[in-house]
Design an enzyme around this catalytic site. Sequence first.
Site, PDB file in Angstrom:
ATOM      1  CE  LYS A   1      -4.978   4.289  -6.258  1.00 55.48           C
ATOM      2  NZ  LYS A   1      -5.510   2.704  -6.264  1.00 55.48           N
TER       3      LYS A   1
ATOM      4  CD  GLU B   1     -28.151  18.920  -4.953  1.00 55.47           C
ATOM      5  OE1 GLU B   1     -29.223  19.210  -4.413  1.00 55.47           O
ATOM      6  OE2 GLU B   1     -27.721  19.744  -5.843  1.00 55.47           O
TER       7      GLU B   1
ATOM      8  CE1 TYR C   1      -6.967  -1.358  -7.006  1.00 55.42           C
ATOM      9  CE2 TYR C   1      -7.574  -3.472  -7.256  1.00 55.42           C
ATOM     10  CZ  TYR C   1      -6.737  -2.668  -6.550  1.00 55.42           C
ATOM     11  OH  TYR C   1      -6.062  -2.958  -5.500  1.00 55.42           O
TER      12      TYR C   1
ATOM     13  CB  CYS D   1      -0.799  -0.013   1.230  1.00 53.84           C
ATOM     14  SG  CYS D   1      -1.614   1.304   1.521  1.00 53.84           S
TER      15      CYS D   1
ATOM     16  CB  CYS E   1      -3.077   2.831  -1.570  1.00 58.99           C
ATOM     17  SG  CYS E   1      -3.556   1.017  -0.900  1.00 58.99           S
TER      18      CYS E   1
ATOM     19  CG  HIS F   1     -28.876  22.954  -4.323  1.00 59.63           C
ATOM     20  ND1 HIS F   1     -28.821  22.085  -5.553  1.00 59.63           N
ATOM     21  CD2 HIS F   1     -28.995  24.357  -4.970  1.00 59.63           C
ATOM     22  CE1 HIS F   1     -29.069  22.770  -6.491  1.00 59.63           C
ATOM     23  NE2 HIS F   1     -29.275  24.068  -6.305  1.00 59.63           N
TER      24      HIS F   1
ATOM     25  CD  GLU G   1      -6.927   2.359  -9.165  1.00 62.37           C
ATOM     26  OE1 GLU G   1      -8.123   2.440  -8.199  1.00 62.37           O
ATOM     27  OE2 GLU G   1      -5.974   1.906  -8.541  1.00 62.37           O
TER      28      GLU G   1
HETATM   29  C1  LIG Z   1      -0.994  -0.796  -7.786  1.00 66.28           C
HETATM   30  C2  LIG Z   1      -2.026  -0.937  -6.693  1.00 66.28           C
HETATM   31  C3  LIG Z   1      -2.796  -0.176  -5.994  1.00 66.28           C
HETATM   32  C4  LIG Z   1      -3.523  -0.353  -5.058  1.00 66.28           C
HETATM   33  N1  LIG Z   1      -4.654   0.442  -4.594  1.00 66.28           N
HETATM   34  C5  LIG Z   1      -5.360   0.467  -3.490  1.00 66.28           C
HETATM   35  C6  LIG Z   1      -6.375   1.335  -2.885  1.00 66.28           C
HETATM   36  O1  LIG Z   1      -6.240   2.341  -3.587  1.00 66.28           O
HETATM   37  N2  LIG Z   1      -6.874   1.027  -1.902  1.00 66.28           N
HETATM   38  C7  LIG Z   1      -6.667  -0.002  -1.197  1.00 66.28           C
HETATM   39  O2  LIG Z   1      -7.524  -0.091  -0.266  1.00 66.28           O
HETATM   40  N3  LIG Z   1      -5.803  -1.054  -1.748  1.00 66.28           N
HETATM   41  C8  LIG Z   1      -5.145  -0.976  -2.863  1.00 66.28           C
HETATM   42  N4  LIG Z   1      -4.376  -1.673  -3.316  1.00 66.28           N
HETATM   43  C9  LIG Z   1      -4.119  -3.051  -2.465  1.00 66.28           C
HETATM   44  C10 LIG Z   1      -3.525  -2.788  -1.082  1.00 66.28           C
HETATM   45  O3  LIG Z   1      -2.267  -2.341  -1.456  1.00 66.28           O
HETATM   46  C11 LIG Z   1      -3.240  -4.365  -0.374  1.00 66.28           C
HETATM   47  O4  LIG Z   1      -4.594  -4.705  -0.460  1.00 66.28           O
HETATM   48  C12 LIG Z   1      -2.721  -4.257   0.960  1.00 66.28           C
HETATM   49  O5  LIG Z   1      -1.403  -3.675   0.986  1.00 66.28           O
HETATM   50  C13 LIG Z   1      -2.578  -5.673   1.515  1.00 66.28           C
HETATM   51  O6  LIG Z   1      -1.998  -5.438   2.798  1.00 66.28           O
HETATM   52  P1  LIG Z   1      -1.232  -6.838   3.357  1.00 66.28           P
HETATM   53  O7  LIG Z   1      -0.750  -6.487   4.836  1.00 66.28           O
HETATM   54  O8  LIG Z   1      -1.688  -8.104   3.267  1.00 66.28           O
HETATM   55  O9  LIG Z   1      -0.091  -6.959   2.356  1.00 66.28           O
HETATM   56  P2  LIG Z   1       1.279  -5.903   1.876  1.00 66.28           P
HETATM   57  O10 LIG Z   1       0.834  -4.634   2.153  1.00 66.28           O
HETATM   58  O11 LIG Z   1       1.602  -6.687   0.517  1.00 66.28           O
HETATM   59  O12 LIG Z   1       2.548  -6.352   2.907  1.00 66.28           O
HETATM   60  C14 LIG Z   1       3.219  -7.529   3.041  1.00 66.28           C
HETATM   61  C15 LIG Z   1       4.239  -7.564   3.761  1.00 66.28           C
HETATM   62  O13 LIG Z   1       4.944  -8.896   3.576  1.00 66.28           O
HETATM   63  C16 LIG Z   1       6.577  -8.672   3.629  1.00 66.28           C
HETATM   64  N5  LIG Z   1       6.760 -10.203   3.316  1.00 66.28           N
HETATM   65  C17 LIG Z   1       6.580 -10.952   2.127  1.00 66.28           C
HETATM   66  N6  LIG Z   1       7.176 -12.280   2.446  1.00 66.28           N
HETATM   67  C18 LIG Z   1       7.605 -12.161   3.757  1.00 66.28           C
HETATM   68  C19 LIG Z   1       8.130 -13.168   4.682  1.00 66.28           C
HETATM   69  N7  LIG Z   1       8.408 -14.417   4.228  1.00 66.28           N
HETATM   70  N8  LIG Z   1       8.464 -12.606   5.994  1.00 66.28           N
HETATM   71  C20 LIG Z   1       8.195 -11.374   6.311  1.00 66.28           C
HETATM   72  N9  LIG Z   1       7.795 -10.479   5.706  1.00 66.28           N
HETATM   73  C21 LIG Z   1       7.353 -11.064   4.340  1.00 66.28           C
HETATM   74  C22 LIG Z   1       6.655  -7.917   2.356  1.00 66.28           C
HETATM   75  O14 LIG Z   1       7.807  -7.270   2.122  1.00 66.28           O
HETATM   76  C23 LIG Z   1       5.475  -6.758   2.371  1.00 66.28           C
HETATM   77  O15 LIG Z   1       6.190  -5.463   2.867  1.00 66.28           O
HETATM   78  C24 LIG Z   1      -3.646  -1.670  -4.354  1.00 66.28           C
HETATM   79  C25 LIG Z   1      -2.609  -2.509  -4.702  1.00 66.28           C
HETATM   80  C26 LIG Z   1      -1.717  -2.207  -5.848  1.00 66.28           C
HETATM   81  C27 LIG Z   1      -0.681  -3.160  -5.986  1.00 66.28           C
END
Ligand SMILES: Cc1cc2nc3c(=O)[nH]c(=O)nc-3n(C[C@H](O)[C@H](O)[C@H](O)COP(=O)(O)OP(=O)(O)OC[C@H]3O[C@@H](n4cnc5c(N)ncnc54)[C@H](O)[C@@H]3O)c2cc1C
Length: 456
Positions: A56, A450, A183, A48, A53, A445, A187
Amino acid sequence: MSAGDAREFDFDLVVLGGGSGGLAAAFRAAEYGARVAMLEPGELGGTCVNVGCVPKKAMWLAAQVAERIELAQRLGFNVPCPELDWREFVAHRQHYIANIHASYRRRLDDNGIVSIASYGRFAGPRTIETGEGARLHAKHVVIATGGRPRRPSIPGAELGLVSDDFFNFSAAPGRVAVVGGGYIGVELSGVLQMLGSCVEMFVRGGRVLQGFEQELAEHLEEDYRQSGTVLHCGAGVRAVERDADGRLRVVDGNGDAHGGFDKLIFATGRQPNTERLNLEAAAIETDAGGHVRVDDFQNTSVERVYAVGDVTDRVALTPVAIAAGRRLMDRVFGGKSDACLDYDNIATVVFSHPPIGKVGLTESQARERFGDDVHVYRSDFRAMLHALADVPQRSLFKLVCVGAERRVVGIHLLGEGADEILQGFAVALKRGITLDDLHDTVAIHPTSAEEVVLMR
Ligand SMILES: Cc1cc2nc3c(=O)[nH]c(=O)nc-3n(C[C@H](O)[C@H](O)[C@H](O)COP(=O)(O)OP(=O)(O)OC[C@H]3O[C@@H](n4cnc5c(N)ncnc54)[C@H](O)[C@@H]3O)c2cc1C
């Protein structure tokens, strides 16, 4: 504790991943007094904050400013043709992101959370090994390792980029092919087109944004065409090739070639980060797509091991990962034994141009569930700024209601301000409001919002 410390440590909670879900879980557990360790090999904030997010939305805002300048010109402002110094804008964007990193770092320190800059892997059901061999024994483990972009298995796939690469751009490419009509594809296409690229979208299905209200998605396609984006729907991409001049050529599903692209971006879905976790060591089950299987309480197949966010096969959005992580910790450490996330009626916005948002059921989903008892209300209008500037862009709002009492089960907004308008109405929908409740609310308004309370 350093990642190279080859000793054994005990924690109440070990969190794998410092993205949206992992950080939320770690902070909430620490607030309840748990001793927490969090492993994150990359930048804090995960997808994110770093490649999702936040950057983006920054690019979308830049594109919005460019659009506003064009509108200003039409309205009589004497402003020169907008041209973005992409590098300067990226410097602002990355400064904003650096502040988020610093704020997370401070909060981790303030909460006494041990943060380890390493991948983690299971060495047993609740034993986690760091990259350098330290072993952490935990009463509870949260897997929050998120996902990453997936490239299709087609010839030449390696010639294309993915959404992560978009955030390394330092200028608008001339001609771009975007593969995928979800999406992220919509975007990125919108931003690139608004910031000066010529974009062609290759969409496998018949239209963009499957799962969103069909009428609005079709309306958005028309907006994209009017802004110059070329849409190839229903064909997909069979291969990517490099021409003698170094440019890329796309062979679509019908065998037709489309050449001359400076860049190609695959927005063809994401896959969970589970391969490196050594889940077998703990007998943690995954589904066919590699997602960690969880029940309604985020429990995996192994006792006291949980998973939240994109690594599970649930709604892949930041606030969902955060809410799931917090509810889980409320249950595990906060004594709220029933706490779990209600995955129904989650609002979501696509930052397209204009934005589109939805909460609840689409018209076709409602008809599948409620048959003829579905009543649909629409408002098709021009936002005031667009009417003043005499541009063709129109807004389309739609309400899906059921039953004699007209309970609102779906709200769908396309147009200027939809991204900001939807949140409040999502609260109302979740509270079970009816059309009469909307009509009983006096309008603000003149606004686009609205229209939601005036639909009949
Ligand atoms: C281009 C794009 C735009 C987006 N726009 C939006 C938006 O506008 N609004 C919205 O709500 N969502 C958006 N999303 C989705 C959102 O980013 C994800 O749903 C969210 O980040 C998921 O969070 P998470 O904690 O599950 O995983 P992540 O945020 O992906 O975090 C996972 C973390 O785990 C770490 N990791 C991986 N493997 C290991 C391991 N073995 N040990 C320890 N750490 C590890 C990674 O390095 C990473 O930092 C977007 C996604 C993308 C790709």
